[in-house]
Structures are given as structure tokens and as C-alpha cells.
Scaffold this motif. Sequence first.
Motif, PDB file in Angstrom:
ATOM      1  N   GLN A 763      78.056  -3.448  54.346  1.00 38.51           N
ATOM      2  CA  GLN A 763      78.966  -4.632  53.377  1.00 38.51           C
ATOM      3  C   GLN A 763      79.350  -4.664  52.613  1.00 38.51           C
ATOM      4  OE1 GLN A 763      76.744  -8.619  52.029  1.00 38.51           O
ATOM      5  NE2 GLN A 763      76.023  -8.875  54.153  1.00 38.51           N
ATOM      6  N   THR A 764      78.806  -3.028  51.849  1.00 40.71           N
ATOM      7  CA  THR A 764      79.647  -2.530  50.602  1.00 40.71           C
ATOM      8  C   THR A 764      81.133  -1.915  51.549  1.00 40.71           C
ATOM      9  OG1 THR A 764      78.061  -1.576  49.490  1.00 40.71           O
ATOM     10  CG2 THR A 764      80.143  -0.167  49.329  1.00 40.71           C
ATOM     11  N   ARG A 765      81.290  -1.374  52.373  1.00 43.92           N
ATOM     12  CA  ARG A 765      82.198  -0.730  53.133  1.00 43.92           C
ATOM     13  C   ARG A 765      83.368  -2.264  53.864  1.00 43.92           C
ATOM     14  NH1 ARG A 765      82.864   2.694  58.577  1.00 43.92           N
ATOM     15  NH2 ARG A 765      85.024   2.882  58.315  1.00 43.92           N
ATOM     16  N   THR A 766      82.767  -3.427  54.009  1.00 44.85           N
ATOM     17  CA  THR A 766      83.518  -4.107  54.673  1.00 44.85           C
ATOM     18  C   THR A 766      84.388  -4.893  53.425  1.00 44.85           C
ATOM     19  OG1 THR A 766      81.608  -5.053  56.135  1.00 44.85           O
ATOM     20  CG2 THR A 766      83.628  -7.045  55.276  1.00 44.85           C
ATOM     21  N   GLN A 767      83.428  -4.636  52.211  1.00 40.48           N
ATOM     22  CA  GLN A 767      84.030  -5.359  51.040  1.00 40.48           C
ATOM     23  C   GLN A 767      85.166  -4.697  50.700  1.00 40.48           C
ATOM     24  OE1 GLN A 767      80.853  -5.157  47.225  1.00 40.48           O
ATOM     25  NE2 GLN A 767      82.286  -7.185  46.130  1.00 40.48           N
ATOM     26  N   SER A 768      85.381  -2.993  50.258  1.00 40.72           N
ATOM     27  CA  SER A 768      86.071  -2.262  49.859  1.00 40.72           C
ATOM     28  C   SER A 768      87.067  -2.595  50.560  1.00 40.72           C
ATOM     29  CB  SER A 768      85.948  -0.816  50.471  1.00 40.72           C
ATOM     30  OG  SER A 768      85.724   0.044  51.663  1.00 40.72           O
ATOM     31  N   ARG A 769      87.398  -3.125  52.097  1.00 44.50           N
ATOM     32  CA  ARG A 769      88.167  -3.618  53.104  1.00 44.50           C
ATOM     33  C   ARG A 769      89.568  -4.627  52.310  1.00 44.50           C
ATOM     34  NH1 ARG A 769      87.757  -1.452  58.232  1.00 44.50           N
ATOM     35  NH2 ARG A 769      85.911  -1.175  59.099  1.00 44.50           N
ATOM     36  N   LYS A 771      89.453  -4.584  48.856  1.00 47.55           N
ATOM     37  CA  LYS A 771      90.261  -4.495  47.193  1.00 47.55           C
ATOM     38  C   LYS A 771      91.737  -3.960  47.480  1.00 47.55           C
ATOM     39  CE  LYS A 771      85.822  -2.115  45.850  1.00 47.55           C
ATOM     40  NZ  LYS A 771      85.125  -1.354  46.088  1.00 47.55           N
ATOM     41  N   GLN A 772      92.498  -3.503  48.273  1.00 46.66           N
ATOM     42  CA  GLN A 772      94.138  -3.710  48.340  1.00 46.66           C
ATOM     43  C   GLN A 772      94.763  -4.020  49.425  1.00 46.66           C
ATOM     44  OE1 GLN A 772      95.783  -2.395  45.620  1.00 46.66           O
ATOM     45  NE2 GLN A 772      93.506  -1.196  44.627  1.00 46.66           N
ATOM     46  N   GLU A 775      96.586  -2.721  51.498  1.00 46.96           N
ATOM     47  CA  GLU A 775      96.174  -1.449  52.473  1.00 46.96           C
ATOM     48  C   GLU A 775      95.518  -1.497  53.523  1.00 46.96           C
ATOM     49  OE1 GLU A 775      94.373   1.027  49.981  1.00 46.96           O
ATOM     50  OE2 GLU A 775      96.076   1.357  48.411  1.00 46.96           O
ATOM     51  N   ASP A 776      95.056  -3.002  53.427  1.00 40.06           N
ATOM     52  CA  ASP A 776      94.131  -3.670  54.883  1.00 40.06           C
ATOM     53  C   ASP A 776      95.009  -3.839  55.879  1.00 40.06           C
ATOM     54  OD1 ASP A 776      92.323  -4.313  56.695  1.00 40.06           O
ATOM     55  OD2 ASP A 776      92.361  -6.568  55.707  1.00 40.06           O
ATOM     56  N   GLN A 809      90.116 -12.512  52.368  1.00 37.65           N
ATOM     57  CA  GLN A 809      91.147 -12.099  52.128  1.00 37.65           C
ATOM     58  C   GLN A 809      91.769 -12.752  51.415  1.00 37.65           C
ATOM     59  OE1 GLN A 809      93.446  -9.476  50.520  1.00 37.65           O
ATOM     60  NE2 GLN A 809      92.668  -8.109  51.791  1.00 37.65           N
TER      61      GLN A 809
END
Length: 860
Positions: A763-769, A771-772, A775-776, A809
Amino acid sequence: MPLSASHPVDRLWREPATGWLARIAAEIDARGAHAARSVVLLPYAQLMPLAQRLWAEVHPDGFAPRFETTQNWARGLGGTALGAIDLRGDAALDGLQAPALLDAAGLGAQRDALAGRLVEAAHQLAPLAAAVAPADRAAWAVSARAALATGMDSPVLAWEAAVARIALEWAAISAYTTDVLWSPGLAASLECVVVLQGFQADGLVTALAASWGDKAAVLPWQPELETADDLPPAIHAAIHAALDAEDEAQRAAACVLRHVEAGRIPVGLAAIDRLLTRRVRAMLAAHHVAIRDETGWKLSTTRAAGHLMSALRASRWDASSDAVLNWLKNAPAFAPSVVRVLEKKLRQAAATDWSGWSASAVFDREALAERVAECVNLANTLRAGLQRARPLAAWLAALRDVLQQSGQWTLLEADAAGEKLLAALRLVPGAEHELAGLPQAARRLLAFEFGAWVDTALESASFVPDYPLHEQVVITPLSQLLARPFAALVLPGCDEIRLAASPEPPGAWTAAQRAALGLPSRDAIAASQLAAWQDALRMPMVDVLWRQSDASGETLLPSPLVQAIQPGANAVAAVDPRMARTVVATPTLRPLPVGQALPVTHLSASAYEDLRRCPYRFFALRQLGLKEPEELEGEVDKRDFGNWLHAVLKTFHEGLKQAPEPEHAARLALIDAAAAATTRDMRLSEEEFLPFAAAWPRVRDGYLAWLLQHEAAGGRFEEAESQRELPLGALTLIGTIDRVDQLPAGEDGEAAVMVIDYKTENQTRTQSRIKQPLEDTQLAFYAALLPHDTLRAAYLNVGEKDGSKSFEQTAVVAARDALVHGIITDMERIAEGAVLAALGEGAACEFCAARGLCRKDFWS
């Protein structure tokens, strides 16, 4: 093989008083025998031409005795005809008889486990039986039976004792080819027999010499009046301590090459470690060294055996697609272009099982569809010919037919190892008649039993390549270095494991049984090896090599025999024999291609993501179309679970949409049914999918809990796995959206659409998607494929530990518009000739399929 007067071996052969040749002549003269009616028995066949030549040099006039070994002599006399039940020393034929003997002894249920042991034990007892005159073998068997009972009365050793008893009876009742040497007529025709002993006495030769009485003389390998210290030591012994097996092989090959370059030929290469010797031989062959290999290698390891075994593996009823493809690629009857198309179809269908796929395969719309269908039909026809049970002779005929129809027969006939293979398996037409007299060959063999027989036959046979006319290197066992005039000797593999001071005796015999039966004891084997080692060190130049660590990283010590060498003027630590080369550094430049000649007409989210991460990756994988082929066989991994989960949720929601079920129990049953159907449709084996199946209940419950909250907020499933397109001039954006949901109308009164993309990652990686937003790529790209102005997008993380959670998003509309503008700009720049440079930075390089093309690790 020249022998100079200064060579240490010259003294053994031509010393006027104590040399072998002088002593042979003395024994013949002492008996008043004629040389032409005298025989000299040598310890091994490689000495025969040398002894004949040296005798001719020392006695240029007159007759010469016959120089023979027992096996060569027996063959020359025609040998003794063997019966159907006799031991033949051929594991392929004896392996047929062993099950019948076990059946007769009431061990039929254990014959698959004990047959190999029985053949091994019988082969170890055969030399003992052959060393007894045929008329005396019954009495020998009586005493041997008592010896076998020693220490075998425990119930734990019941099977071992039974195998030993059957092996003894088999060896005792068998005739042997060398029985012709016990003929009274042969003894009467001889006037003198001189036996030259090797490092270990041959029981048959010793017994024959005793039966011939005064006509026979036995000469030890060195004069009795001299000790080992009296013989000339090695002029130079160099000790090489290698780091590991590869370093040892390179050093050994370099030692041989240095001797050859210095004119010290022939060079002896002792085969102490079989795998190491093969590696050294391959290195020497690359330098075009003329090699006489007296050891050869197992027939099962040759390319010819690989050809044949590929056909057998492909013919199994449960053959994998990989096994069948491997066969088709090596069989000339199948066109390579057709096999490539077939392989592509198999990989696209992820068809790991050949039988299930080929039975349901449909070929249409391909240019080679008809030829691919013919290829599959021919392959299945040939495979079917090697699946039903039949006697061995019928199996061989069927295998020969398959090899001929597949075109592999011609390849085998054109290869030296292939010819040996055809002979070893009795595949040459007419050779199967040898099996006609063997009752055991009439038993019907199942496919796996025939395959096991072929394995045994190939494993027990050796392939020895043809000898060159003028060899530079001779590969030979350590025990056959005796009396060989090598100019230099290289001894690789001299570590504590491969050259143990006290080698393990072969077989499962106890020490008491060995003593009672007359089998070589551990001490006798160790003494023989020590004698061979001491003799080897008397060569003019000796290189001793050992490795300091094994493949597992375990530290090794030199053999105790090496440790016993006293350092001094004649035994020194060697320098590395490898020659240093000056290599001009030629670093690879960063690739700077342009892709304007490869227009992009369709673009997916993953393709554009490649462009954003590294332009060169986009050029290589998308424009050039290069990609790694999918594995047909492999363990089920997280990616397979993700694909499975996508399919399960699609099936579940489509069923739920058609027949709404608000109750939890009904939904639970529906999603479990979807999971079972998807597992079946994807042909996932229960064993491989077990870890994910065990996690499924928690994943399922977490998802259903999220779905309940999502529906409470007004979300409604609309469609899944929908394929969408968006034309942008000459470019078309394409993609498959995991899921589209309808949301309730907002304040403006317009209903919204939500794009959902499933993730099974942390889930941490999914959340990082999210953030910007700019960039997604993925959510913005999927949003662009929908015609709605008002929409939302989110990643739905479906996990085991933390349940299911959505990550929305919020700026997806702005990100979508920016993405479309960026795509148009980037495609225009590529069309204008923009450089698609390899960036070589960041995490994108860690798992990039194009890394081997951009050569990032070798950039200047």
C-alpha cells in the motif's frame, strides 16, 4: 610416443639388467621358449603398441612375443559364447535380467528400487567369479555364500542381504568371455607367459598364472631390489593452489599449453576429477591442441544423447510444451519458420501443457496456419508411436521409426557419438537380434520403463573420440600412467576430496565381506593409489593443482598426498602459468538512437510510461519491438496472482450485475465460484497456486468489506476489462481499463464516472503513485480514453494483510489534459528526429529488459 634414454621411464623398460624388456627376454630364455609362442600380459591396453615398438628397438632381429591384455587376448581367441542369463558387463542388457531375477526371488514389488543395485553388485562380483576356473566356480560359490552372511543378519539389512545373495548366484552361474583363457588347449599351446603387474594385482591374471605353473612368470612393476627412493625423482614439481574450480581448470589448461609451446610433448593430463577434466579438455580444444582422450565421457552427456532424449521426453503423455518445442527445434523434419510461429502461439496462450493445448488448438488467420497445423499433427502422430507398452525390440523399432521420420536419424549417423549411441541402444537395423535370445527382453515395458532403460544404457556407456595421428596431450587415469613416457605431466584435482588418501571402496560391502570375498580392501586401494601417485611424480616435469574452495564456498585443503611432498629444489610453489594480455580499453558509448523511421501509430499506457522513464527503453522495446519471450514453464508468482485476481473480480462483478445479491453469504459463494472457475480456466495447478489460494480468504473478505463501503457511498460497477481507443491525429491511444464504476450525481447534477485500477502491491507504493499527479501516467492515460469531462480515478489496492483500500487521484482531470498535451508533443519530437537517449539512472534500470542492449554497465 618417443622415449629418450634420459627419460625416467626408460630405466623401467630398457635397463640392461633390471628393465622389463630384459627380464621378459630372460624369462623366455630360462624356459627355452620360442618368442613367437610366448605371451606378455600387460596391465592395460595402452601399453601394447609401446611395448611392441620398444621390443623391436631392443631386439631388431628375430621374433617378438605377443603383447596382450586378458580382454584383448580373449577377444582375439573368439571368447566364450554367453548364454541368455549370463552377466555381460553391459548395464543395458544386465538391467533387463535383473528384474526377472528379483521376481524369481519374491522381490518383484521392490524390483524398481533394487534392480540397479543388483546389477552394480553383480558387476563387482563378476571379476572374482571370472578369476576362478569354470569347473571350480560351484565350490567358490559355496565359500562365498558364507562370506556374504557375515554381518548381514540384521532385519534392517534384509534387502541388502537379498541383493548380495542374488548377485552372487548370478555371478557364479555366469560364463565370461575370458573363460576361453582357462582352456587346456590354450595352456598346452603356450611355452611362456610373462605377466607384468600394474599398481594393483589383477585377480584373473594371478589365477591364470598359477594354473599355468612353471610356464608363467610374474614381474612386479619395479625391481624388487630397488626401493621407490632409488628411482629418479621428478626434475621439477610445481604446486599450484587455485582459488576455485574454474581457476583450477584455467591454470591446468595453461600448464598444458606452456609445456606444448616448449616442445615437451606428449603431455600427460591425469583424469582425477571427471568434470574438471572435461572443462580443461574444452579449453585445450579451443586452442586446437591435438588430444588423445583415453577416458572419454559418458554417452549420456553427449549432444547425440540430447537429441535422442528430447524425442523421448516430448513423447511422454504428460509432456510439457517446452519439452515438445525443444524436440521440434532439433528435429530437421520440422521447418524452423513454422516452429517459431508455433512457439509464439504457445507463449501467447501460456500453454504449459502440450496435450491439453494441442487437442483444442485452433489455427486461423495466420499465413502459416496450415503448416503449423501440419506440424502439430505430425508431432502428435510421432509422439503417439512412443506411448504404448511393448517388448524392448518393438520399442527400439518404434524409436528408430520416430528418429527417421523426424530427421534426427541422419544427424546421429553423421556424428561419431551418435554412431556409438545407435550401437549402444541396438538401434541399428538388425542389432535388435541380439535381444532375441534374451527371454527377459520379451517382457512388455511401459513408456517410463523403456525411458529408464535408455537412461541406464547411455549412462553406462562411454564415448571415446578418435585418436589423432600425432597427439600433443594424452588424457588418462592416474592408474594408467605407469610406464608411459610423458615429457610432462599435469595433475589437476589434487584436493582432499577428489584425491583422498584413503578412497572409499565401491559398493555396499562390509570390510569383513571384502576380506572374505577377495574384493579390494580400503587399504589395498589406498596402497595402489599411493603407488600410482609416487610413480607419477617421477615424470620429468609435474604440475600438481588443487583448489582452495568448492562451488559451495567450503574451504578445501590439498590432498594428504600433496601435503606429503617435501618442499625443496624439486618441489616449489608455482607461479600462475596463465599469460597476461594487454587489452585496449574500448568502453561502450551511451546509445543515442533516433526513431523517426519507426512511426508510432498506437500507444498504450505502459509504452508511454517507458518513454517517460527512459527514451531508449521506448525505442528498443516499443519501436523496435524487441522483448523477452514469456516462459512456458515457471513458478506461479505475484504477477500471475494479479492476472488471476483481475479475472476473478471481472467474473464476480459481471455475475453480480446480472443477478444482484445484497446478502453477504450469497456474495461469498458467488466470488468463490468465480475464483474456482478462473483457476480452472487458467489451468493453474493446485500445488503451484497453493500459497495464493491460502491467502485468498483474507483477500476476499477484505475486498467484500471495501465493496460494501463503496456501494454505501453510491458506487456502482459498470464494466471491467474494457478496451478503449482515443484517436489523436495519426496516433491512437489504446488501453484496457480494469474497471469503470458509476458514481452518484454531484452538486452540479451530473453523474460521475470513476476509473479504477487494481493493484496487489504494498500500500505504501500505491500511495506514492498519487503524490505527484503529473508524474502518474496510468490513471491519467486511462482517464483520457474515456469521453467524460467529469470523472474520478483511483487505485484500488487489494491486499491480504491490510485488506482493500482505494487511493484516489484527485487531480486526474488536470493530469489527463497535461498528459495528452505531452503525448502529442513527444510524438512530434520523435517524428522530427529527437534523440532517444538512454538515461541510465534511477530505479528504472534495475529491472529493465533493454539493459543488455544499452550496455549501461560498460559506458565510458
